[in-house]
Design an enzyme around this catalytic site. Structure first.
Site, PDB file in Angstrom:
ATOM      1  CG  MET A  59      90.111  91.040  43.189  1.00 29.70           C
ATOM      2  SD  MET A  59      89.938  91.932  41.638  1.00 29.70           S
ATOM      3  CE  MET A  59      91.654  92.048  41.108  1.00 29.70           C
ATOM      4  CB  SER A  67      90.321  96.473  32.796  1.00 25.95           C
ATOM      5  OG  SER A  67      91.287  97.327  33.396  1.00 25.95           O
ATOM      6  CG  ASP A  98      91.031  98.114  37.105  1.00 23.78           C
ATOM      7  OD1 ASP A  98      91.354  97.649  36.002  1.00 23.78           O
ATOM      8  OD2 ASP A  98      90.266  97.525  37.906  1.00 23.78           O
ATOM      9  N   GLY A 149      96.199  95.372  41.639  1.00 22.49           N
ATOM     10  CA  GLY A 149      97.208  96.421  41.557  1.00 22.49           C
ATOM     11  C   GLY A 149      97.774  96.603  40.167  1.00 22.49           C
ATOM     12  CG  PHE A 150     100.666  96.009  39.170  1.00 21.17           C
ATOM     13  CD1 PHE A 150     100.771  95.566  40.482  1.00 21.17           C
ATOM     14  CD2 PHE A 150     101.224  97.239  38.817  1.00 21.17           C
ATOM     15  CE1 PHE A 150     101.451  96.317  41.438  1.00 21.17           C
ATOM     16  CE2 PHE A 150     101.909  97.993  39.765  1.00 21.17           C
ATOM     17  CZ  PHE A 150     102.020  97.530  41.074  1.00 21.17           C
ATOM     18  N   GLY A 151      97.793  95.146  35.771  1.00 18.64           N
ATOM     19  CA  GLY A 151      97.313  94.309  34.675  1.00 18.64           C
ATOM     20  C   GLY A 151      98.388  93.308  34.290  1.00 18.64           C
ATOM     21  CG  ASP A 158      89.296  92.546  37.674  1.00 16.15           C
ATOM     22  OD1 ASP A 158      89.109  93.566  38.367  1.00 16.15           O
ATOM     23  OD2 ASP A 158      90.062  92.517  36.690  1.00 16.15           O
ATOM     24  N   GLY A 159      91.141  89.601  36.288  1.00 19.77           N
ATOM     25  CA  GLY A 159      92.594  89.435  36.422  1.00 19.77           C
ATOM     26  C   GLY A 159      93.094  88.178  35.745  1.00 19.77           C
ATOM     27  N   GLY A 160      93.922  88.378  34.708  1.00 20.28           N
ATOM     28  CA  GLY A 160      94.570  87.228  34.058  1.00 20.28           C
ATOM     29  C   GLY A 160      93.668  86.418  33.156  1.00 20.28           C
ATOM     30  N   GLY A 170      91.619  92.886  30.546  1.00 16.72           N
ATOM     31  CA  GLY A 170      92.438  94.086  30.365  1.00 16.72           C
ATOM     32  C   GLY A 170      93.449  93.904  29.265  1.00 16.72           C
ATOM     33  CB  SER A 171      96.920  92.628  29.311  1.00 17.35           C
ATOM     34  OG  SER A 171      96.617  91.483  30.096  1.00 17.35           O
ATOM     35  CG  HIS A 224      87.913  96.983  40.787  1.00 13.59           C
ATOM     36  ND1 HIS A 224      88.833  96.093  40.261  1.00 13.59           N
ATOM     37  CD2 HIS A 224      87.860  96.713  42.119  1.00 13.59           C
ATOM     38  CE1 HIS A 224      89.299  95.324  41.234  1.00 13.59           C
ATOM     39  NE2 HIS A 224      88.723  95.688  42.367  1.00 13.59           N
ATOM     40  CG  HIS A 227      86.784  96.716  35.164  1.00 14.80           C
ATOM     41  ND1 HIS A 227      85.914  96.295  36.143  1.00 14.80           N
ATOM     42  CD2 HIS A 227      88.029  96.650  35.693  1.00 14.80           C
ATOM     43  CE1 HIS A 227      86.611  95.969  37.228  1.00 14.80           C
ATOM     44  NE2 HIS A 227      87.900  96.165  36.983  1.00 14.80           N
ATOM     45  CG  MET A 257      91.384  97.575  43.404  1.00 11.00           C
ATOM     46  SD  MET A 257      92.302  97.020  41.989  1.00 11.00           S
ATOM     47  CE  MET A 257      91.555  98.060  40.724  1.00 11.00           C
ATOM     48  CG  MET A 287      94.461 100.590  41.260  1.00 12.66           C
ATOM     49  SD  MET A 287      95.813  99.663  40.514  1.00 12.66           S
ATOM     50  CE  MET A 287      94.880  98.590  39.398  1.00 12.66           C
TER      51      MET A 287
HETATM   52  C1  DX5 Z   1      93.935  94.507  38.623  1.00  5.67           C
HETATM   53  C2  DX5 Z   1      92.668  95.089  38.019  1.00  5.67           C
HETATM   54  C3  DX5 Z   1      92.212  94.332  36.816  1.00  5.67           C
HETATM   55  C4  DX5 Z   1      93.246  94.350  35.705  1.00  5.67           C
HETATM   56  C5  DX5 Z   1      92.893  93.304  34.679  1.00  5.67           C
HETATM   57  O1  DX5 Z   1      94.115  95.042  39.914  1.00  5.67           O
HETATM   58  O2  DX5 Z   1      91.609  95.049  38.948  1.00  5.67           O
HETATM   59  O3  DX5 Z   1      90.990  94.894  36.329  1.00  5.67           O
HETATM   60  O4  DX5 Z   1      93.264  95.605  35.091  1.00  5.67           O
HETATM   61  O5  DX5 Z   1      93.945  93.275  33.770  1.00  5.67           O
HETATM   62  P1  DX5 Z   1      94.347  91.882  33.092  1.00  5.67           P
HETATM   63  O6  DX5 Z   1      93.113  91.404  32.399  1.00  5.67           O
HETATM   64  O7  DX5 Z   1      95.461  92.289  32.151  1.00  5.67           O
HETATM   65  O8  DX5 Z   1      94.788  90.977  34.194  1.00  5.67           O
HETATM   66 ZN    ZN Z   2      89.554  95.629  38.136  1.00  6.55          ZN
END
Ligand code: DX5
Ligand code: ZN
Length: 226
Positions: free
Chosen positions: A141, A12, A39, A146-148, A179-181, A201-202, A70, A37, A72, A41
């Site tokens: 999810m 992402s 995101d 909303g955030f990485g 997706d996420g964490g 992502g991160s 994606h 990916h 959102m 928003m």
């Molecule tokens: C959060 C996004 C994810 C996010 C993943 O709302 O949909 O795609 O960017 O980032 P990480 O992998 O850092 O949780």
């Molecule tokens: Zn995403």
């Protein structure tokens, strides 16, 4: 049980360095990314605003990898055609963001794109049972959107397992995306639970190492688990 589908890694770009986006995407490709990916928003469906079709158009010119978009955003049906035109290969809408999820899925497939549906952590799998036969991808999810850089919600592993069982019955060929964490410490757990498209992502775009090195580590963890 459907024989296991290949595991795809989907970086992402949310935490990428947008001042060097071309290089960051090239580095992700060099690390073996299967998809990119994106995101989107709107600050309404989620409490953050990121980017729209301009960035999808831009990324479309920077890579030949499939673009996994994606959305959102609230009432996504308003923008599906524009994101298709911008170059999206998969368009994922949130079940919670539209009153007419089946119609939104039909709209995406009608435009020749892969249709994805996403569920927030609090939304039960049952909420999308009736639309599963029409989708190409289901996104669970594993953080609140909303955030990485958020922490993986541990109870989502069992949800992934339950969703894969439901998909084996109603859409065995569809992909199960998480997706996420996700990072090297839990990527194997979500794969064993049934996910085969992993958004990172991160864990890819960070100050610790390069996207290439980070993706290589993630792929190594996946390959060792097979
Ligand atoms: C959060 C996004 C994810 C996010 C993943 O709302 O949909 O795609 O960017 O980032 P990480 O992998 O850092 O949780
Ligand atoms: Zn995403």
């Amino acid at each position: 049980m459907v024989e296991s589908k290949p595991v795809q890694l989907a970086p992402s770009i949310l935490t990428a360095d947008f001042g060097h986006l071309a290089e960051q995407i090239a580095a992700a490709e060099a690390g073996g990314a299967d998809l990119i990916h994106l995101d989107v928003m709107d600050g309404r469906f989620v409490p953050n605003i990121t980017f729209g079709t301009l960035i999808v158009h831009t990324v479309r010119r920077l890579t030949r990898l499939p673009l996994d978009v994606h959305l959102m955003i609230a009432e996504p049906e308003r923008y599906i055609a524009e994101f298709a035109e911008a170059g999206s290969d998969t368009i994922t809408v949130h079940a919670e963001a539209t009153l007419h999820l089946h119609r939104a899925v039909q709209q995406i497939t009608g435009l020749g794109r892969r249709a994805g549906i996403a569920l927030n952590p609090a939304t039960p799998n049952e909420a999308v049972r009736e639309v599963l036969p029409f989708v190409d991808q289901v996104l669970i999810m594993t953080v609140n959107p909303g955030f990485g850089s958020q922490r993986f919600i541990e109870t989502m592993t069992a949800k992934i397992r339950r969703m894969r069982r439901m998909m084996d019955e109603l859409c065995p060929l569809a992909d199960l995306q998480v997706d996420g964490g996700i990072y090297v410490g839990n990527i194997v757990d979500v794969i064993y639970a049934g996910a085969n498209v992993i958004v990172v992502g991160s864990a890819v775009f960070n100050k610790t190492d390069t996207p290439t090195a980070n993706l290589t580590q993630l792929r190594k963890a996946v390959d060792e688990a097979r």
